[in-house]
Design an enzyme around this catalytic site. Structure first.
Site, PDB file in Angstrom:
ATOM      1  N   LYS A 199      11.261  -2.721 -15.524  1.00  0.00           N
ATOM      2  CA  LYS A 199      10.705  -1.487 -14.947  1.00  0.00           C
ATOM      3  C   LYS A 199      10.287  -1.728 -13.499  1.00  0.00           C
ATOM      4  CE  LYS A 199       6.681   0.489 -14.764  1.00  0.00           C
ATOM      5  NZ  LYS A 199       6.826   1.088 -13.421  1.00  0.00           N
ATOM      6  N   GLU A 255       2.048 -12.915 -12.514  1.00  0.00           N
ATOM      7  CA  GLU A 255       1.940 -13.280 -11.097  1.00  0.00           C
ATOM      8  C   GLU A 255       1.108 -12.186 -10.438  1.00  0.00           C
ATOM      9  OE1 GLU A 255       2.007 -13.592  -7.603  1.00  0.00           O
ATOM     10  OE2 GLU A 255       4.171 -13.241  -7.394  1.00  0.00           O
ATOM     11  N   CYS A 299       1.428 -10.904  -1.872  1.00  0.00           N
ATOM     12  CA  CYS A 299       0.406 -11.470  -2.769  1.00  0.00           C
ATOM     13  C   CYS A 299      -0.191 -12.756  -2.199  1.00  0.00           C
ATOM     14  CB  CYS A 299       0.982 -11.685  -4.157  1.00  0.00           C
ATOM     15  SG  CYS A 299       2.499 -12.619  -4.145  1.00  0.00           S
ATOM     16  N   GLU A 358      -8.716  -8.434  -2.691  1.00  0.00           N
ATOM     17  CA  GLU A 358      -7.365  -8.363  -2.122  1.00  0.00           C
ATOM     18  C   GLU A 358      -7.171  -6.992  -1.476  1.00  0.00           C
ATOM     19  OE1 GLU A 358      -3.882  -8.174  -4.809  1.00  0.00           O
ATOM     20  OE2 GLU A 358      -3.042  -9.742  -3.528  1.00  0.00           O
TER      21      GLU A 358
END
Ligand code: NAD
Length: 499
Positions: free
Chosen positions: A184, A258, A292, A389
């Site tokens: 997906k 991840e 990331c 983040e």
């Protein structure tokens, strides 16, 4: 705002979109599906212009069931092929990705907002290299991984920051090891995955080996909950990663995650300063900071703090933000309005909390989802902006006194994905690398990725590795486990990968 020569020609990409009637749907058992009665659609938008590129089909439970069924039906034969036969398909996919490289790059830029220079020179070649690398592994799989077998059907959920590259990181090792796939893509970025599905047909990949379901997080949740999935692989936010871990606990599904990061970029006073500044441009402003492992926390030794920050500000003034189809642009648009609002709010809050902000006035075009490169000083290591983040072009700057201090601040985070150390003192660099709790530590460089190297994190950055030999183990289990599960009511995966 336009700079330099004319934007890259996007006509072939437009023609490709038109050919499909601007409709992006699931790809199941070798075919794009025809949605049933009263389908739900959502728009695919170009974040740089707001232009509607087409519409994306919101898959249903029925679609997910059909995709898993197709993947299950195809898996035994796929795994039973000798590795070198699977390799032929992966080589064919590689060649076709090379053939369509330009179309992939333009579609990626239109859909995601990243500069064409990056999609053309980084994303697409790296994705292609990943398939090439894994074709090599498939070729030697039967000898190298004797005693191992695939899990079976892999459910893979990917984010929007590197749509094609994340697809490659997930799909290539799964196929090389004899798993079949239900993938997906993120709801924001579907175009290159659609082109990839077309390539699978062109490459003659057996039906059902690669399946694609379009849709938002609800479709992701259906994959996670599905009883026919043997292995889950997710890249995205830590919050959703945590949820997936909870949802899949006790289900017997293998899982790799991840997730996010808040990576330190550490500059010692003996470093090659000009190179460290240039490295930082790449660490935090590559892909608009939507990376990331972005070096989003600059830790700079106090003796060079002022001069380093000054140099960095001067360098930042030369960055060009604008139409990502322009080859001369350094930063394109962020992926959508939601992400733009999120970045804006986090920075506004940091300023309210006492951070000093440095941005170039009128750096961005007035229309579209653009956020300017940003430097925040007067930030404490424990401040929210230094802990959360941001996933945008925003750098928090913190000073440190000595090596010990640098390690303590670097590790003062709930993440552990990547880190960078700049120093001319190789002994210190080699001491720093293992002292920092991060999956990868770059010395005098940053954002280096190789298909042959494992990538992944510690702590809230997730677990499991992608790339390299360790990335393949994430799609394999020891064969003796199948013998044990023979006794269980539902046999998972397949035992067919044996020589
Ligand atoms: P997200 O984690 O919500 O989305 C990532 C993928 O997960 C998408 O395909 C999405 O449809 C799917 N998803 C969402 N909810 C799900 C669920 N309940 N079950 C299964 N799948 C689900 O990320 P986002 O909302 O697009 O971005 C939010 C923040 O996440 C960003 O600001 C950034 O900090 C972080 N992020 C990190 C990465 C990364 O590479 N580590 C990538 C994208 C976003």
């Amino acid at each position: 705002m336009e700079y330099g020569p004319a934007p890259e020609d996007d006509k072939p990409a437009r023609a490709w979109i038109d050919q499909r009637g601007g409709k992006f749907v699931s790809f199941i058992n070798g075919k794009f599906v025809t949605p049933g009665d009263k389908p739900t659609w959502f728009p695919a938008e170009n974040p740089a212009t707001g232009e509607k590129l087409g519409q994306v089909y919101q898959s249903t439970q029925k679609d997910v069931d059909a995709a898993v069924k197709a993947a299950r039906a195809a898996q035994e034969n796929w795994a039973a092929l000798p590795g070198f036969e699977r390799a032929k398909y992966l080589y064919a996919i590689t060649r076709l990705m090379q053939k369509h490289a330009r179309l992939f790059a333009v579609l990626e830029t239109l859909d995601n907002g990243k500069p064409i220079r990056e999609s053309r020179d980084i994303d697409v070649p790296a994705a292609t290299a990943h398939f090439h690398h894994h074709a090599g592994w498939a070729q030697i799989m039967d000898d190298e991984f004797d005693g191992y077998e695939p899990y079976g059907v892999a459910g893979q959920i990917i984010p929007w920051n590197f749509p094609l590259l994340m697809l490659a990181w997930k799909v290539a090792p799964a196929l090389a090891t004899g798993n079949t796939v239900v993938l997906k893509p993120a709801e924001q970025t579907n175009l290159t995955a659609q082109l990839f599905a077309e390539i699978c047909v062109e490459a003659g990949l057996p039906k059902g080996v690669f399946n694609l379901v379009t849709g938002d997080g609800k479709v992701g949740a259906m994959i996670v909950a599905h009883d026919g999935i043997d292995k889950l692989a997710f890249t995205g936010s830590t919050d959703i990663g945590r949820l997936i871990r909870k949802e899949s606990a006790g289900s017997g599904k293998a899982l790799t995650l991840e997730l996010g990061g808040k990576s330190p970029y550490i500059v010692f006073d003996d470093a090659d300063i000009d190179s460290a500044v240039e490295g930082l441009v790449d660490a935090i402003w590559f892909n608009q900071g939507e990376v990331c492992c972005a070096g989003s926390r600059l830790l700079v030794q106090e003796s060079i703090y002022d001069s380093f920050v000054e140099k960095l500000k001067r360098r930042m003034q030369n960055l060009r933000v604008g139409n990502p189809m322009d080859k001369c642009v350094d930063l394109g648009a962020v992926v959508d309005k939601t992400q733009l609002d999120r970045i804006t709010k986090l920075v506004d809050k940091a300023v309210k909390d006492g951070a000093e902000i440095y941005q170039i006035k009128d750096a961005c075009p007035t229309k579209g989802c653009f956020y300017p490169p940003t430097i925040l000083t007067n930030v404490e290591p424990s401040d929210e902006i230094a802990q959360i983040e941001v996933f945008g072009p925003v750098l928090s700057v913190i000073s440190f006194r000595n090596q010990q201090d640098a390690v303590a601040i670097a590790n003062n985070t709930r993440f552990g994905l990547a880190a960078t150390v700049w120093t001319e003192n190789i002994n210190m660099a080699l001491e720093m690398a293992p002292a920092i709790k991060a999956g990868v530590v770059w010395i005098n460089s940053s954002n280096r990725f190789y298909a042959g190297c494992g990538f992944g994190g510690y702590r809230e950055s997730g677990y499991g590795r992608e790339g390299g030999k360790e990335g393949l183990y994430a799609y394999l289990k020891p064969s003796y486990l199948s013998t044990l599960s023979e006794a269980s009511p539902r046999k998972r995966g397949s035992t067919a990968a044996k020589k």
